[in-house]
Design a protein around this motif. Structure first.
Motif, mmCIF file in Angstrom:
data_model
loop_
_atom_site.group_PDB
_atom_site.id
_atom_site.type_symbol
_atom_site.label_atom_id
_atom_site.label_comp_id
_atom_site.label_asym_id
_atom_site.label_seq_id
_atom_site.Cartn_x
_atom_site.Cartn_y
_atom_site.Cartn_z
ATOM 1 N N ARG A 74 -10.042 28.948 6.238
ATOM 2 C CA ARG A 74 -10.496 27.857 5.385
ATOM 3 C C ARG A 74 -10.139 26.490 5.958
ATOM 4 N N THR A 75 -9.060 26.427 6.748
ATOM 5 C CA THR A 75 -8.677 25.149 7.340
ATOM 6 C C THR A 75 -9.793 24.598 8.231
ATOM 7 N N ALA A 76 -10.510 25.486 8.923
ATOM 8 C CA ALA A 76 -11.570 25.075 9.844
ATOM 9 C C ALA A 76 -12.935 24.941 9.175
ATOM 10 N N ASP A 77 -13.021 25.261 7.899
ATOM 11 C CA ASP A 77 -14.292 25.208 7.174
ATOM 12 C C ASP A 77 -14.465 23.824 6.551
ATOM 13 N N PRO A 78 -15.413 23.025 7.022
ATOM 14 C CA PRO A 78 -15.557 21.656 6.507
ATOM 15 C C PRO A 78 -15.966 21.600 5.041
ATOM 16 N N ASP A 79 -16.470 22.710 4.509
ATOM 17 C CA ASP A 79 -16.878 22.733 3.107
ATOM 18 C C ASP A 79 -15.710 22.966 2.156
ATOM 19 N N VAL A 85 -1.065 28.268 8.204
ATOM 20 C CA VAL A 85 -1.909 27.136 8.605
ATOM 21 C C VAL A 85 -3.375 27.517 8.830
ATOM 22 N N VAL A 86 -3.677 28.810 8.911
ATOM 23 C CA VAL A 86 -5.068 29.241 9.123
ATOM 24 C C VAL A 86 -5.789 29.431 7.794
ATOM 25 N N ARG A 87 -5.093 30.044 6.828
ATOM 26 C CA ARG A 87 -5.574 30.137 5.453
ATOM 27 C C ARG A 87 -6.954 30.797 5.363
#
Length: 252
Positions: free
Chosen positions: A202-207, A197-199
């Protein structure tokens, strides 16, 4: 007298080599060699399936979540799943994403003789390898493999026979569908684990916008408004790279 510094840690840049070495070091003390799991790993390679990624694979395979050769759990993660099953005295386990049965075998080790894992696998060729691996490990009586899209097969399971733990490790775009079904099927006090779920952040990157990331985000938004579960995400580094899992407890 200890000379260890107990103040704030200074930033230390690390990379995949360091994480993999750390996994191997700790595993050498905490995870005993296991012929059943070794065979499942080798059978996976022989069948040309995505690699489990044990310490015996060379670093040049570059283990991380974008590499299709590294799709299943690591040895340490498999051991964690086994310990979680033991810690809650799990008797019935639901799994979404069987692959070659590596994580299935780890969890089956924790179940009593009359325990059961119902594991869902999309591809018949993967299910065939998993069936062979599970049989060789001696757990055919504890494992039922359901073949087909889990979005279609999960609704067929009755909630009258609840599960103690659910492990979701399949296509991420359907995370929310799988989670809702797992929530329906596990008992109050049961646990749902969702992998990857963290990837790599990338999960937290809005881009970043792709189906897998959006699948994780949809799940997080759902859980935020769901009064029936308490959950947290634990970020991890190791031979699989930088990722993490979601741990959810069904409270009602």
């Amino acid at each position: 007298m200890s000379t260890e510094h107990h103040g704030p840690q200074s930033h230390l840049s690390t990379q995949l080599f360091d994480w993999k070495r750390s996994d191997e070091y700790h595993n050498s003390f905490l995870i005993a060699p296991d012929e059943q799991l070794e065979r499942a790993h080798q059978r996976t390679l022989d069948a040309g399936m995505p690699d489990i990624g044990t310490k015996r694979r060379p670093l040049e395979y570059r283990y991380h979540l974008l590499n299709p050769l590294y799709a299943a759990v690591s040895e340490a993660q498999g051991k964690l799943l086994m310990l979680l099953c033991k810690s809650i005295n799990a008797k019935r386990v639901l799994e979404v994403g069987t692959l070659a049965g590596y994580s299935t075998i780890w969890m089956a080790k924790a179940l009593p003789d009359d325990g059961l894992i119902v594991t869902h696998e999309l591809l018949p060729e993967h299910a065939e390898v998993a069936t062979e691996n599970v049989a060789h490990a001696g757990f055919s009586n504890k494992v039922k493999i359901v073949v087909g899209p889990a979005v279609d097969t999960l609704p067929n399971l009755p909630s009258s026979e609840p599960f103690d733990l659910a492990f979701i490790d399949a296509d991420k775009e359907n995370n929310l569908n799988y989670f809702k079904e797992a929530e329906r099927l596990i008992r109050p006090g049961g646990v749902i684990i969702v992998d990857n779920v963290v990837r790599r952040g990338r999960t937290a990157d809005p881009d970043v916008i792709d189906q897998s990331v959006e699948g994780v985000r949809a799940l997080l938004k759902y859980i935020k408004a769901d009064a029936k579960v308490e959950a947290t995400t634990i970020a991890t580094v190791g031979m699989k790279g930088y990722d993490g899992f979601l741990y959810a407890l069904k409270t009602a």
